[in-house]
Design an enzyme around this catalytic site. Structure first.
Site, PDB file in Angstrom:
ATOM      1  N   TYR A 167      -3.795  -1.001   9.908  1.00  0.00           N
ATOM      2  CA  TYR A 167      -3.634  -1.379   8.512  1.00  0.00           C
ATOM      3  C   TYR A 167      -2.249  -0.974   8.023  1.00  0.00           C
ATOM      4  O   TYR A 167      -1.541  -1.763   7.379  1.00  0.00           O
ATOM      5  CB  TYR A 167      -4.720  -0.692   7.680  1.00  0.00           C
ATOM      6  CG  TYR A 167      -4.655  -0.935   6.195  1.00  0.00           C
ATOM      7  CD1 TYR A 167      -5.255  -2.059   5.624  1.00  0.00           C
ATOM      8  CD2 TYR A 167      -4.027  -0.024   5.346  1.00  0.00           C
ATOM      9  CE1 TYR A 167      -5.212  -2.274   4.260  1.00  0.00           C
ATOM     10  CE2 TYR A 167      -3.988  -0.229   3.969  1.00  0.00           C
ATOM     11  CZ  TYR A 167      -4.585  -1.346   3.432  1.00  0.00           C
ATOM     12  OH  TYR A 167      -4.540  -1.560   2.078  1.00  0.00           O
ATOM     13  N   SER A 189       0.860  -1.184   0.000  1.00  0.00           N
ATOM     14  CA  SER A 189       0.000   0.000   0.000  1.00  0.00           C
ATOM     15  C   SER A 189       0.892   1.228   0.000  1.00  0.00           C
ATOM     16  O   SER A 189       2.059   1.157   0.404  1.00  0.00           O
ATOM     17  CB  SER A 189      -0.893  -0.003   1.242  1.00  0.00           C
ATOM     18  OG  SER A 189      -1.536   1.249   1.425  1.00  0.00           O
ATOM     19  N   LYS A 242       0.907  -3.145   6.478  1.00  0.00           N
ATOM     20  CA  LYS A 242       1.436  -2.889   5.149  1.00  0.00           C
ATOM     21  C   LYS A 242       2.931  -2.562   5.183  1.00  0.00           C
ATOM     22  O   LYS A 242       3.669  -2.920   4.255  1.00  0.00           O
ATOM     23  CB  LYS A 242       0.635  -1.787   4.466  1.00  0.00           C
ATOM     24  CG  LYS A 242      -0.807  -2.186   4.158  1.00  0.00           C
ATOM     25  CD  LYS A 242      -0.873  -3.428   3.265  1.00  0.00           C
ATOM     26  CE  LYS A 242      -2.291  -3.803   2.901  1.00  0.00           C
ATOM     27  NZ  LYS A 242      -2.359  -4.952   1.962  1.00  0.00           N
TER      28      LYS A 242
END
Length: 287
Positions: A156, A145, A160
């Protein structure tokens, strides 16, 4: 990998969004396609579309947070098509967005890390040895990402960052082994997907008793709206094909995040103490 026709690609999270676009694009390159997704109806729809387009395809419901499911996907791929040449660890969810990091419960961590991080670990552990065993050209693509290369802002982002680091280690290990397998970490920016509706598939066993917070629900709806105006997944898929052909370790989909990437690395360098470095340090010293 430069030639794809007749070879086999395995893509997780291919029921919708980028995963579906990747499967469609690799199918257009003449590859056999094996796809996994936790959502059966979405998986079936993708299989039907690929099959109607004349693509040799196999779909298997796959919970990527479970190693046995990943192993079953690999077994099914080999049974149907033989050697696996390309693996794209793509499945992911938005994860915990319901408050500060210290307020996250064990279930929040288990859900977010198991889908976003452990799934990639399981994919590498399961597929890479099989690819090395047949010795033909291969490639591993991990969906990271843009949050992998800017300052992390949530759970998140933590996952990543870890996936990008894992891709770097994988690429270095493959090169050291003289393998015919390369690796790419793709860092998508704002892409038109259902990422922020990932909670729809959160297992009941990993759900908090109070459900998601109102602030978390509001943030998810806002970010879904933002993503809806983003780059089409098909454009990302085109970029991935080029990155694999050229054996690119990093693929950033656009330049919209450049200032934030630079700001993070400048902040890191600003924390350096002592005289300026005169070489690059590794485990063996300066070189």
């Amino acid at each position: 990998m430069e030639e794809f026709a007749g070879k086999t690609a395995v893509i997780t999270g291919a029921g919708s969004g980028m995963g579906k676009a990747f499967a469609t694009r690799w199918g257009a390159e003449g590859m056999n396609i094996v796809i996994g997704d936790i959502q059966q109806d979405a998986l079936d729809a993708t299989v039907a579309e690929l099959s109607a387009a004349g693509v040799p395809v196999l779909g298997l419901r796959t919970d990527v947070s479970k190693l046995p499911d990943i192993e079953a996907l690999a077994d099914a791929a080999e049974e149907r098509f033989g050697k696996i040449h390309l693996v794209h660890n793509n499945a992911g969810v938005e994860g915990y967005l319901d408050g500060p990091i210290w307020a996250a419960t064990a279930k929040d961590w288990d859900w977010t890390l198991s889908v976003n991080l452990m799934s990639v670990i399981y994919g590498i552990r399961t597929f890479v040895p099989r690819m090395l065993a047949h010795g033909e050209d291969g490639h591993v693509v991990n969906t990271c990402s843009m949050t992998s290369v800017i300052a992390a802002g949530n759970m998140y982002g933590i996952c990543k960052h870890a996936i990008l680091a894992m891709t770097e280690v994988l690429a270095a290990d493959l090169e050291a082994a003289g393998a015919n397998v390369a690796a790419t970490g793709i860092c998508p920016g704002i892409i038109a997907t259902n990422l922020f509706h990932g909670s729809r598939n959160r297992p009941a066993a990993l759900a908090n008793s109070g459900g998601m917070s109102s602030s978390g629900a509001s943030l998810r709806d806002h970010m879904h709206s933002v993503l809806s105006k983003g780059m089409p997944p098909s454009e990302v898929a085109d970029k991935v094909v080029t990155a694999v052909r050229e054996k690119k370790l990093y693929l950033l989909t656009d330049h919209e995040w450049d200032s934030r990437i630079v700001a993070r690395h400048e902040a890191i360098m600003a924390g350096a103490v002592g005289p300026a470095a005169t070489g690059i340090l590794d485990a063996e010293g300066v070189r």
